[in-house]
Write a protein that holds these residues in place. Structure first.
Motif, short mmCIF file in Angstrom:
data_model
loop_
_atom_site.label_atom_id
_atom_site.label_comp_id
_atom_site.label_asym_id
_atom_site.label_seq_id
_atom_site.Cartn_x
_atom_site.Cartn_y
_atom_site.Cartn_z
N ARG A 142 -0.88 -4.64 3.34
CA ARG A 142 -2.55 -4.42 2.70
C ARG A 142 -1.83 -6.08 1.47
N THR B 111 1.06 -0.78 -0.25
CA THR B 111 -0.20 -0.10 0.07
C THR B 111 0.72 1.47 0.12
N GLU C 268 -5.43 1.95 3.14
CA GLU C 268 -6.35 1.53 2.17
C GLU C 268 -6.46 1.25 0.90
N ASP D 65 -7.21 -8.52 2.53
CA ASP D 65 -7.97 -7.69 1.70
C ASP D 65 -9.21 -9.21 1.10
N TYR E 13 -4.06 -5.25 6.79
CA TYR E 13 -4.95 -5.69 7.06
C TYR E 13 -5.20 -6.85 5.59
N ASP F 241 -8.18 -5.14 11.01
CA ASP F 241 -9.82 -4.36 9.29
C ASP F 241 -10.72 -4.17 10.08
#
Length: 350
Positions: free
Chosen positions: A219, A127, A132, A283, A281, A347
């Motif tokens: 991520r 990321t 995000e 996905d 995080y 998350d």
């Protein structure tokens, strides 16, 4: 005169010896082409010094790490980084290290991350910001394993069945010599079964990942783990069944081939968090920290159409059954996950 000459020779020898010794001293003088970076070790709670040489600094072209790597300032590495052996990464307070494609730590290798006492150095893996935005390739972990290869070779389609056909045979009676014609009808052949799809390959197993400081944000790619093993590859589709042969009693179509099974998700040996802030995080269905997701099974092939019936328009033989979908691969496992300190964020929707 002899005494004077002797003194001059001795003096010349002494001067030469002094100069030679000076040259030796100059050559043996240790190099000072390094600086020192103090970093914090939470295992024993001490500040340690690490020498910074020009060759140990992380740069934008540094795609394979070994030994000790030190990041100072802002650095972006556009391709995925591979850890080779046991690597120590130290993040200076001024460091903002961005690796959009993530970091590969394959089984048998390890990555240990340290920071300075203030712990203000940042690492973004998979990321480029707060986590995000997903930038890793599909199924790759932000830090850890990579996705297994999808199998794209579909199972072969079954051959169409031959239509019914008639064979005319003439037989001669040996006694009377008369000829007799005999008609033999051969039935239509059913369509052949489609070939099965092949399995996707297993996801890559991850090694040891230890975080001892800094702010780490990672991520995974689509359905990939934040930190952990790679996802399994997708199995290929089964082949379609062949069409049944045409006849008055038309033959049935061939059965479709089964889809290939998905590959197993990769395991991860150890994830240990001792200090710092970790934002990991996964996905989609990927774990925040853990093993990789098993790959999807391939679709079953379609059953072949039944053959057409002679003399009855619109009525044909029975279609073959569709093949079954392949099974999803087994998810990978995490052998050891230990959080001894620091802050761990996952998350919110999981």
């Amino acid at each position: 005169m002899k005494t004077k000459m002797t003194k001059m020779v001795i003096k010349s020898v002494m001067v030469a010896a002094f100069m030679f010794g000076a040259v030796i001293c100059m050559r043996e003088k240790p190099s000072s082409a390094y600086s020192v970076l103090p970093y914090y070790d939470p295992i024993d709670g001490t500040i340690k010094d690490e020498r910074i040489f020009s060759g140990s600094k992380v740069t934008g072209n540094d795609t394979t790490w070994s030994g000790t790597r030190i990041c100072t300032g802002e650095v972006t590495i556009d391709t995925r980084v591979t850890v080779n052996g046991d690597v120590k990464l130290i993040l200076a307070d001024s460091c903002k290290l961005t690796i959009p494609k993530g970091i590969t730590v394959e089984k048998g290798n390890s990555l240990t991350i340290y920071a300075m006492e203030n712990g203000e150095g940042h690492l973004y893996a998979g990321t480029n910001g707060d986590g995000e935005i997903r930038l890793c390739d599909d199924g790759n972990a932000g830090i850890g394993g990579t996705r297994g290869k999808d199998c794209t070779e579909k199972g072969h389609d079954g051959l169409d069945g031959d239509p019914a056909w008639w064979e005319r045979i003439t037989k001669v009676n040996r006694r009377s010599g008369s000829a007799q014609i005999q008609i033999i009808r051969h039935a239509a052949d059913p369509g052949a079964i489609g070939g099965n799809g092949s399995e996707g390959s297993d996801g890559q197993d991850a090694g040891r990942i230890i975080i001892n400081g800094g702010v780490i944000t990672t991520r995974g790619g689509k359905d990939g783990a934040g930190i952990g093993g790679g996802a399994g590859g997708t199995g290929s589709d089964g082949g379609n069944g062949g069409k049944g042969g045409d006849a008055f009693r038309a033959a049935r179509g061939g059965r479709g081939g089964d889809g290939g099974n998905g590959g197993k998700g990769g395991d991860v040996e150890t994830v240990e968090i001792n200090h710092g802030t970790v934002n990991a995080y996964g996905d989609g269905i990927g774990a925040d920290i853990g093993g990789g997701v098993g790959g999807e099974g391939g679709n079953g092939g379609k059953g072949g159409h039944g053959g057409y019936r002679d003399g009855r328009d619109g009525v044909s033989g029975q279609d073959g059954d569709n093949g079954e979908c392949g099974q999803a691969g087994q998810d990978g496992n995490a052998d050891t996950i230990v959080i001894n300190g620091g802050t761990f964020n996952a998350d919110e929707d999981e």
